[in-house]
Design an enzyme around this catalytic site. Structure first.
Site, short mmCIF file in Angstrom:
data_model
loop_
_atom_site.label_atom_id
_atom_site.label_comp_id
_atom_site.label_asym_id
_atom_site.label_seq_id
_atom_site.Cartn_x
_atom_site.Cartn_y
_atom_site.Cartn_z
N GLY A 70 0.84 -1.19 0.00
CA GLY A 70 0.00 0.00 0.00
C GLY A 70 0.87 1.23 0.00
N GLY A 71 0.26 2.35 0.32
CA GLY A 71 1.05 3.57 0.34
C GLY A 71 0.22 4.78 0.67
N GLY A 72 0.86 5.93 0.62
CA GLY A 72 0.22 7.19 0.93
C GLY A 72 1.04 8.33 0.38
N GLY A 73 0.87 9.50 0.98
CA GLY A 73 1.56 10.69 0.49
C GLY A 73 3.07 10.62 0.61
CG MET A 74 5.08 10.87 4.01
SD MET A 74 6.34 12.11 3.68
CE MET A 74 7.73 11.42 4.58
CB VAL A 91 4.41 0.21 2.39
CG1 VAL A 91 4.96 -0.81 3.39
CG2 VAL A 91 4.43 1.62 2.99
CE LYS A 119 6.01 5.78 4.28
NZ LYS A 119 5.50 6.35 5.55
CG ASP A 172 -0.78 10.91 10.89
OD1 ASP A 172 -1.92 11.40 11.08
OD2 ASP A 172 -0.45 10.34 9.84
#
Length: 395
Positions: A63-67, A70, A85, A179
């Site tokens: 998965g992943g996100g703004g940073m 992964v 990451k 966070d």
């Protein structure tokens, strides 16, 4: 390793649970009304899955996100499974994002606690920057509540106590997470809570160092952000993390964040101004003392909250004891201040009756002593001659 915020499609989940997209971490300037654009982590996953980065074989995109993205990876040097990451190349060209990415590694490297995901290494290869973490088997709280419904009271208290223990450890090492939210807390098959993703963590600045956060920036997750962090992320400290932990406790008990409705700006205003809903109205089985703990965690003014996670841990242990709830080793690793507070309260509970008994005994002894005091005999009458002599002198 838990799936990150943008790893699931933005569809309405069942049972009225919040949309995972609303749980996304935001790094943006000004007052955003819509989520900021982020680099597609799916594209990174497709490009790198099955390849090598340094000694790590990226076996599966998680998965992943703004940073960044992964991966579940195989460490070919030590023959173990890890989580890697990877920061996108586009973000690697952004000096601030690259510094923030390295800050995540430095923050995690300071911490060594069983309730915090550990960092193993940091590196770069072919223009890709990456951090290597321990791989944690389990499911994050957001998905657990979405799939299973709200937690039982004891289970929610146990998770909060473990995360508070992790925050006490981080605070002692000058790390603020910034966070705390359900998707950043993974529950292992053994029931242990593991705090992950230090992407927004801040180290206490030292002389000559500049905070990565700038004035006017919004940083955090709108469903769980403290009022002072929304105004200025540089003002966030461990009490801000405790506010977010309170919002997470509310989510575990109610199945939704405390302020689940409205736009991002409306949520920010509600965190600033509106009292959270009464948890006992939503969950009548929540003990009064736990409701008071939740209210203190979510106080608008940081000075009205718990000032240290250790004090929260002590209150949770006392609440659990009152209600016959067993926490997993509630005093394990609890700092001395919290343990001594409970011991002092225990000593006081038996010391007061003893002091009262001693006072009664002393009063009875004084009364008995007064009863035994000899009474002076009256003076004998004077003789007739002496009486005449006195009369004569008186004349």
């Amino acid at each position: 390793m838990e799936r990150d915020d943008t790893s699931r499609p933005a569809t309405s989940p069942p049972n009225g649970s919040p949309d995972p997209a609303s749980d996304a971490t935001v790094i943006s300037a000004g007052q955003p009304a819509t989520p900021p654009e982020t680099v597609s982590t799916t594209a990174i996953g497709g490009a790198l899955q099955g390849t090598m980065l340094g000694p790590y074989r990226l076996e599966q995109f998680v998965g992943g996100g703004g940073m960044g993205a992964v991966f579940r990876a195989h460490d070919t040097t030590l023959d173990r499974i890890v989580a890697v990451k990877v920061l996108s190349r586009a973000q690697s060209a952004d000096d601030e994002m690259l510094r923030r990415f390295r800050n995540e590694a430095q923050s995690a490297a300071r911490l060594d606690h069983e309730n915090i995901g550990r960092v193993h290494a940091v590196g770069s290869d072919r223009g890709w920057h990456y951090i290597v973490f321990e791989y944690i088997e389990g499911q994050n709280l957001r998905d657990l509540v979405r799939d299973e419904g709200p937690f039982a009271v004891g289970r929610a208290m146990d998770v909060v106590a473990q995360v508070a223990d992790a925050l006490e450890h981080a605070s002692a090492r000058d790390v603020v997470h910034r966070d705390i939210k359900p998707s950043n807390i993974v529950i292992t098959p053994a029931g242990r809570a593991r705090l992950v993703d230090m992407g927004l963590a801040r180290l206490a600045p030292t002389a000559g160092d500049a905070d990565l956060t700038v004035s006017g920036m919004t940083l955090g997750t709108f469903d769980y952000i403290s009022p002072e962090q929304a105004r200025d992320p540089r003002a966030a400290d461990v009490r801000s993390d405790l506010y977010s932990l309170g919002c997470t406790l509310f989510y575990m008990l109610a199945g939704r964040p405390p302020f689940a409705e409205g736009t991002m700006v409306q949520k920010l205003l509600q965190h600033q101004q509106d009292p959270p809903p009464d948890i006992t109205a939503l969950r009548p089985d929540v003990p009064v003392r736990l409701a008071a703990i939740l209210a203190r965690l979510m106080a608008k003014n940081p000075h009205d909250r718990y000032q240290r996670p250790a004090v929260l841990m002590a209150d949770l242990a006392a609440c659990a004891e009152e209600n016959g709830i067993e926490l997993s080793s509630p005093t394990r690793g609890m700092p001395t201040v919290a343990v001594e507070r409970r011991r002092a309260a225990s000593r006081l509970s038996w010391l007061l009756p003893v002091v009262g008994l001693l006072f009664i005994v002393a009063a009875l002894w004084l009364k008995a002593a007064a009863d035994r005091r000899p009474i002076a005999a009256p003076a004998p009458p004077a003789a007739d001659g002496a009486e005449s002599l006195l009369d004569g002198r008186a004349q």
